[in-house]
Design a protein around this motif. Structure first.
Motif, PDB file in Angstrom:
ATOM      1  N   SER A 160      -8.663   0.452  -3.880  1.00 45.82           N
ATOM      2  CA  SER A 160      -7.980  -0.688  -3.247  1.00 45.82           C
ATOM      3  C   SER A 160      -8.615  -2.012  -3.655  1.00 45.82           C
ATOM      4  O   SER A 160      -7.939  -3.038  -3.728  1.00 45.82           O
ATOM      5  CB  SER A 160      -8.009  -0.551  -1.726  1.00 45.82           C
ATOM      6  OG  SER A 160      -9.332  -0.599  -1.226  1.00 45.82           O
ATOM      7  N   THR A 194       0.824  -1.209   0.000  1.00 46.08           N
ATOM      8  CA  THR A 194       0.000   0.000   0.000  1.00 46.08           C
ATOM      9  C   THR A 194       0.858   1.259   0.000  1.00 46.08           C
ATOM     10  O   THR A 194       0.563   2.224  -0.723  1.00 46.08           O
ATOM     11  CB  THR A 194      -0.932   0.014   1.230  1.00 46.08           C
ATOM     12  OG1 THR A 194      -1.775  -1.139   1.195  1.00 46.08           O
ATOM     13  CG2 THR A 194      -1.791   1.274   1.239  1.00 46.08           C
ATOM     14  N   ASN A 252     -14.144   2.006   3.592  1.00 41.94           N
ATOM     15  CA  ASN A 252     -13.761   0.817   2.838  1.00 41.94           C
ATOM     16  C   ASN A 252     -14.841   0.532   1.797  1.00 41.94           C
ATOM     17  O   ASN A 252     -15.648  -0.365   1.946  1.00 41.94           O
ATOM     18  CB  ASN A 252     -13.579  -0.381   3.771  1.00 41.94           C
ATOM     19  CG  ASN A 252     -13.246  -1.645   3.024  1.00 41.94           C
ATOM     20  OD1 ASN A 252     -12.663  -1.604   1.947  1.00 41.94           O
ATOM     21  ND2 ASN A 252     -13.616  -2.780   3.571  1.00 41.94           N
ATOM     22  N   GLN A 257      -5.774   3.816   4.153  1.00 44.95           N
ATOM     23  CA  GLN A 257      -6.910   3.758   3.225  1.00 44.95           C
ATOM     24  C   GLN A 257      -7.235   5.146   2.683  1.00 44.95           C
ATOM     25  O   GLN A 257      -7.463   5.326   1.484  1.00 44.95           O
ATOM     26  CB  GLN A 257      -8.127   3.166   3.936  1.00 44.95           C
ATOM     27  CG  GLN A 257      -9.234   2.714   3.012  1.00 44.95           C
ATOM     28  CD  GLN A 257      -8.922   1.401   2.314  1.00 44.95           C
ATOM     29  OE1 GLN A 257      -8.188   0.576   2.834  1.00 44.95           O
ATOM     30  NE2 GLN A 257      -9.478   1.197   1.135  1.00 44.95           N
ATOM     31  N   GLU A 292      -8.038  -2.470  10.505  1.00 43.66           N
ATOM     32  CA  GLU A 292      -9.015  -2.580   9.419  1.00 43.66           C
ATOM     33  C   GLU A 292      -9.136  -1.218   8.749  1.00 43.66           C
ATOM     34  O   GLU A 292      -8.519  -0.249   9.197  1.00 43.66           O
ATOM     35  CB  GLU A 292     -10.370  -3.044   9.956  1.00 43.66           C
ATOM     36  CG  GLU A 292     -10.360  -4.417  10.621  1.00 43.66           C
ATOM     37  CD  GLU A 292     -10.067  -5.549   9.646  1.00 43.66           C
ATOM     38  OE1 GLU A 292     -10.282  -5.360   8.436  1.00 43.66           O
ATOM     39  OE2 GLU A 292      -9.643  -6.625  10.100  1.00 43.66           O
ATOM     40  N   SER A 293      -9.941  -1.124   7.688  1.00 45.49           N
ATOM     41  CA  SER A 293     -10.038   0.134   6.951  1.00 45.49           C
ATOM     42  C   SER A 293     -11.084   1.073   7.518  1.00 45.49           C
ATOM     43  O   SER A 293     -11.237   2.194   7.054  1.00 45.49           O
ATOM     44  CB  SER A 293     -10.325  -0.147   5.478  1.00 45.49           C
ATOM     45  OG  SER A 293      -9.228  -0.843   4.921  1.00 45.49           O
ATOM     46  N   HIS A 308      -8.494  -4.345   0.809  1.00 46.11           N
ATOM     47  CA  HIS A 308      -8.321  -3.025   1.415  1.00 46.11           C
ATOM     48  C   HIS A 308      -7.040  -3.018   2.245  1.00 46.11           C
ATOM     49  O   HIS A 308      -6.414  -4.056   2.468  1.00 46.11           O
ATOM     50  CB  HIS A 308      -9.539  -2.619   2.250  1.00 46.11           C
ATOM     51  CG  HIS A 308      -9.911  -3.603   3.321  1.00 46.11           C
ATOM     52  ND1 HIS A 308      -9.385  -3.558   4.580  1.00 46.11           N
ATOM     53  CD2 HIS A 308     -10.766  -4.654   3.312  1.00 46.11           C
ATOM     54  CE1 HIS A 308      -9.889  -4.526   5.313  1.00 46.11           C
ATOM     55  NE2 HIS A 308     -10.729  -5.216   4.568  1.00 46.11           N
ATOM     56  N   THR A 309      -6.657  -1.859   2.739  1.00 48.12           N
ATOM     57  CA  THR A 309      -5.332  -1.680   3.344  1.00 48.12           C
ATOM     58  C   THR A 309      -5.246  -2.140   4.790  1.00 48.12           C
ATOM     59  O   THR A 309      -4.149  -2.229   5.337  1.00 48.12           O
ATOM     60  CB  THR A 309      -4.927  -0.196   3.300  1.00 48.12           C
ATOM     61  OG1 THR A 309      -5.798   0.553   4.158  1.00 48.12           O
ATOM     62  CG2 THR A 309      -5.018   0.351   1.890  1.00 48.12           C
ATOM     63  N   HIS A 310      -6.375  -2.395   5.439  1.00 47.35           N
ATOM     64  CA  HIS A 310      -6.402  -2.791   6.850  1.00 47.35           C
ATOM     65  C   HIS A 310      -5.815  -1.710   7.759  1.00 47.35           C
ATOM     66  O   HIS A 310      -5.215  -2.012   8.789  1.00 47.35           O
ATOM     67  CB  HIS A 310      -5.664  -4.115   7.063  1.00 47.35           C
ATOM     68  CG  HIS A 310      -6.458  -5.308   6.614  1.00 47.35           C
ATOM     69  ND1 HIS A 310      -7.374  -5.947   7.405  1.00 47.35           N
ATOM     70  CD2 HIS A 310      -6.475  -5.957   5.419  1.00 47.35           C
ATOM     71  CE1 HIS A 310      -7.921  -6.950   6.736  1.00 47.35           C
ATOM     72  NE2 HIS A 310      -7.399  -6.976   5.532  1.00 47.35           N
ATOM     73  N   ASN A 311      -5.990  -0.462   7.378  1.00 48.71           N
ATOM     74  CA  ASN A 311      -5.615   0.663   8.229  1.00 48.71           C
ATOM     75  C   ASN A 311      -6.319   1.910   7.711  1.00 48.71           C
ATOM     76  O   ASN A 311      -6.226   2.237   6.520  1.00 48.71           O
ATOM     77  CB  ASN A 311      -4.106   0.871   8.235  1.00 48.71           C
ATOM     78  CG  ASN A 311      -3.687   2.021   9.111  1.00 48.71           C
ATOM     79  OD1 ASN A 311      -3.599   3.165   8.660  1.00 48.71           O
ATOM     80  ND2 ASN A 311      -3.431   1.739  10.381  1.00 48.71           N
ATOM     81  N   ILE A 312      -7.002   2.620   8.590  1.00 44.91           N
ATOM     82  CA  ILE A 312      -7.831   3.746   8.175  1.00 44.91           C
ATOM     83  C   ILE A 312      -7.016   4.872   7.550  1.00 44.91           C
ATOM     84  O   ILE A 312      -7.421   5.476   6.554  1.00 44.91           O
ATOM     85  CB  ILE A 312      -8.667   4.275   9.369  1.00 44.91           C
ATOM     86  CG1 ILE A 312      -9.593   5.407   8.913  1.00 44.91           C
ATOM     87  CG2 ILE A 312      -7.775   4.707  10.524  1.00 44.91           C
ATOM     88  CD1 ILE A 312     -10.529   5.888   9.997  1.00 44.91           C
TER      89      ILE A 312
END
Length: 400
Positions: free
Chosen positions: A305, A288, A377, A329, A372-373, A322-326
């Protein structure tokens, strides 16, 4: 004309039904299809209809009563609305603009719906209905888990192969999603219980705990616990909270000194690398960050994503959407511009003296956004709802 067509009570009932269905359908998944399949099916049509209904509510309400949405004029909400508009602009240039525009539309619809309903009918009315909707969602998930295990248990795509797992996913699509819904259900159940509405809370709290345990989502369980502490905090018990915090620090120190022993125990697979990489998330973050560098200021467009990350399945080791981080993202979607707006909204949020419930919902959103996103997301999800609720004009009648 509209004033003659609807009475205030009839419009309130319609709003209640739309809110109930909207929350229920946020994370609902009623079919399993190919990972790359983003086409329109019956579920997409249903969600589109509910988004349309949601965005119509504030406009019809304005035409009926000429009431505005004062909650949306707070500093935090202005920044959030501007961020959604930036997402909308980027969606036009996204890889799949149709999907991106529908996703941004879902964000805008829920933003307007939540702020209008909170402003017009108050916190307790909205929170009660959301509590009922979460209860129905969790009951449906438990029934699907028991009756249709192929749909109600975790499943995912890895290198083009569909894999069934044992963790409960219910109708949430994944165990992590179900864990978040159950965690929020527990928090809402606690809030409703101490606010005096025990009718739904005595059912919502136990079903939330059951689903949380069956989902085996450790992070959501921790979020539920901390959310409970935020909601029930009392100054006269500060010594107990201090001891709890001190014990937590001691436990973290002990874990740090005994990693070789602890890590295999807390890993689901027994592999230490699972914990050290946050279940493979560090591999996603590496890819990412490289993608973000390509469009640092403006991003790659909302929803990108979903289509970019699967192209790097060999580098990541599995298929990620998705990136698994807000924060990552937002950076991937709208670059530094979008992330700056989000940070400004957070600063404005804390300057507006939020209630205890707002603090709890904000914590829920951010905590879920670490791995998480979170709220951004693709289509609106349960953490989108909590962020909009946290930023709205919530007043708390918490009886503690």
């Amino acid at each position: 004309m509209l004033k003659n067509s609807f009475s205030g009570q009839e419009f309130r009932k319609i709003c209640g039904v739309i809110l109930l269905l909207s929350v229920f359908l946020l994370d609902a998944v009623f079919r399993v299809r190919e990972y790359s399949d983003k086409g329109v099916d019956f579920q997409v049509v249903i969600k589109l209809l509910i988004y349309l209904a949601a965005i119509c509510v504030p406009f019809v309400g304005f035409l009926i009563s000429r009431s505005d949405v004062r909650a949306a004029y707070s500093g935090a909400n202005k920044c959030l609305l501007l961020l959604i508009l930036v997402f909308g602009f980027g969606a036009v240039f996204s890889i799949n603009s149709e999907y991106a525009l529908v996703s941004v539309f879902s964000l805008l619809a829920f933003f307007l719906l939540i702020n209008f309903l909170i402003d017009k009918y108050g916190t307790e009315w909205v929170v009660n209905l959301i509590g009922y909707s979460l209860f129905l969602f969790l009951i449906a998930s438990l029934l699907v888990y028991i009756v249709f295990p192929s749909l109600g248990r975790i499943s995912y795509w890895e290198y083009g192969v569909f894999i069934d797992g044992g963790r409960m996913s219910g109708i949430a699509g994944s165990a992590n999603n179900l864990g978040r819904v159950a965690s929020l259900g527990f928090i809402f159940g606690i809030y409703l219980f101490f606010s005096g509405n025990k009718t739904i809370s005595i059912w919502l709290i136990p079903i939330s705990i059951i689903c949380l345990l069956l989902s085996m989502n450790r992070s959501s369980a921790l979020v539920a616990l901390i959310g409970y502490l935020i909601l029930t905090y009392k100054k006269k018990y500060h010594l107990i909270y201090t001891l709890f915090f001190a014990f937590g620090l001691y436990l973290l120190l002990w874990v740090a000194l005994n990693l070789d022993f602890v890590l295999p125990l807390i890993s689901r697979s027994g592999e230490v690398v699972e914990v050290l990489t946050f279940t493979g998330r560090t591999y996603i973050w590496d890819v990412t960050i490289d993608l973000i560098k390509r469009n640092l200021f403006f991003g790659s467009g909302y929803g990108s994503s979903m289509f970019l990350l699967p192209q790097y399945e060999s580098e990541i080791g599995f298929t990620a959407s998705h990136t698994h981080n807000i924060l990552l993202q937002i950076l991937l979607y709208s670059g530094i511009i979008g992330l700056s707006l989000f940070f400004i909204s957070v600063i404005a949020f804390f300057r507006e003296h939020p209630s205890r419930l707002q603090y709890c919902l904000f914590f829920f959103t951010v905590a879920n956004g670490l791995l998480e996103s979170g709220p951004f997301n693709g289509l609106a999800n349960i953490t989108t709802l909590t962020l909009f609720l946290a930023y709205s004009n919530i007043s708390s009648s918490f009886k503690l």
